[in-house]
Design a protein around this motif. Sequence first.
Motif, PDB file in Angstrom:
ATOM      1  N   ARG A  52      41.612  40.654  -0.013  1.00 56.98           N
ATOM      2  CA  ARG A  52      39.992  39.774   1.222  1.00 56.98           C
ATOM      3  C   ARG A  52      39.460  40.365   0.964  1.00 56.98           C
TER       4      ARG A  52
ATOM      5  N   LYS B 103      34.763  31.800  10.127  1.00 52.94           N
ATOM      6  CA  LYS B 103      34.116  33.354   9.931  1.00 52.94           C
ATOM      7  C   LYS B 103      33.357  33.093   8.347  1.00 52.94           C
TER       8      LYS B 103
ATOM      9  N   TYR C  87      40.592  31.230   1.540  1.00 48.13           N
ATOM     10  CA  TYR C  87      40.807  31.547   3.321  1.00 48.13           C
ATOM     11  C   TYR C  87      41.845  31.180   3.805  1.00 48.13           C
TER      12      TYR C  87
ATOM     13  N   TRP D 277      33.964  34.051  15.464  1.00 52.59           N
ATOM     14  CA  TRP D 277      34.814  35.222  16.117  1.00 52.59           C
ATOM     15  C   TRP D 277      35.715  35.107  16.906  1.00 52.59           C
TER      16      TRP D 277
ATOM     17  N   ASP E 260      38.495  31.953  15.690  1.00 54.47           N
ATOM     18  CA  ASP E 260      39.201  32.394  14.745  1.00 54.47           C
ATOM     19  C   ASP E 260      39.630  33.254  15.591  1.00 54.47           C
TER      20      ASP E 260
ATOM     21  N   GLU F  58      40.573  32.126   9.028  1.00 49.83           N
ATOM     22  CA  GLU F  58      39.701  33.299   8.903  1.00 49.83           C
ATOM     23  C   GLU F  58      38.554  32.774   7.989  1.00 49.83           C
TER      24      GLU F  58
END
Length: 515
Positions: free
Chosen positions: A67, A199, A192, A369, A372, A196
């Motif tokens: 990632r 973000k 993704y 943030w 998620d 996630e």
Amino acid sequence: MEGKDPQTTHIEDDMSHNDDFQTEKGLQRRKELRDAEEMRRIAPDIPIKEALEAHLDEDEKHVRRIRRRVDLRLVAMLSLIYTFAFIDRGNLGNANIAGMNVDLKLGIGNRYSILTMIFFIGYIIVDIPATILIRKVGPVVWIPSIALAWGVVTIGQGFVKTWGQMAVCRILLGTFEGGLIPGAIYLLGVWYTRFEIQKRFAGFYVLGIASSGLSGLLAYGLEKMAGDAGIAGWRWIFIIEGVISCVIAISAYFVIIDFPDKATQRNALGLPAFLTPEDAAVILARIERDRGDTVVQKLTFKLLLAGLKDWKIWETSCYVMLNNVALYAFSYFLPTILNSGFGFSVAKSQLYTLPPYAVAVPWILLCAWFGDKFRIRGPIIIFNACLYIIGISIVGYCKNVHARYGGVFLGVAGITGNIPTNFGYQHNIMVGQSKRALVAASTTILGGLGGIISGNIFLAKDAPGYRPALISCMCFQALTILLVIKNFFIFSRANRKADRGEMIIEGQPGFRYTL
């Protein structure tokens, strides 16, 4: 907008009599195996079935390593490209107060508003074709090429002699920039998982949004070049920023990565593969486990048009349209409001566009943030819409200039914080690559329509306060709040029914709507 979702189906009575496969987890497992076999046919070198069976996608250390590589090559490069895409479309406001309005006679009628609006004609037209072309041509060629094209057009804007020539440049600029957003959203979405992605959308957008402030800072410096080589300061704004866009675009040919199913092969330019087959399998296994849409669908107009029956595509695209009316209002008209409405000098108006966007950057990242981490989207959208309404009320109705400027901070934070949140919301309530491609295109189309609306409601006769336009922007955000609240009830009810085994949401066992 409410209606029966064609992708939400009741469990059929004639399914397998095997008890394991009658459970939701069993149905999910069966679909994973079926999709893995289909992917073996499409990409035989990627061992996705083995990755699923060995649960390699649950090895957090391995996943983080892959990632991180994707973040550096994809998110970072897209962010940089979008930064100057946003600067190249928004520098019109900076050039306007730097002398362009006089040289091109933009004070006649609503010429300036027309220039802001006309950008979105090409921007809207190209969106659906761009979504199909990025799969056919590949992101390695498509994204850098259109970025290079709009960089050249931006340079051209520095040499126009009439407002008509500028209008042609704005149409071309919109046409090339219109291919970026749907392609980038679609590309990020296939790399993704659902919780996630916000973000990454935030990382993609945060530099672009910050660029609205950076644009003012750059304009302030470039304007000082007035007279160099006999060229006016406002023209240097377009020329230098266009050159920077071209340099970034050329660099992108060597950095942008392909789709996961093609990441194990040499790309269209003959550069080495980005991932090993085992790493690509881990990425695809994670996507399959998360939402079950790993299988690559051939994108056609027929398939995309079929997806238009889903009301969620239209509604979530409308969120972006309503948001963009206010977003582009700040981008195009904030320098004018600061200059004429607040009484700041031209230099101060250029510089004072930066602080509100600088403050918005950490807010955007915090929203992403939080969303998620706690797996929510709607409450963040509602909070940011309220923040915008409060801020713009202060801008429009407060008498104190310092308080009004403080209202700009609240408004910018609220409206920019909802950009990645809206995209995250879309990706959390839909399944299927064709739907994701369609919503990326429809979002950009309606987002462009928001820009057209913005250019039409901020009229010269309402300057410098633009109060009717500000009221319209507040009403649009109030509508967003009502629509999201409505979805709390619809999605909560569907999730409860799925928990009781009465329905399968989006045709994907185990899938739940994110509230």
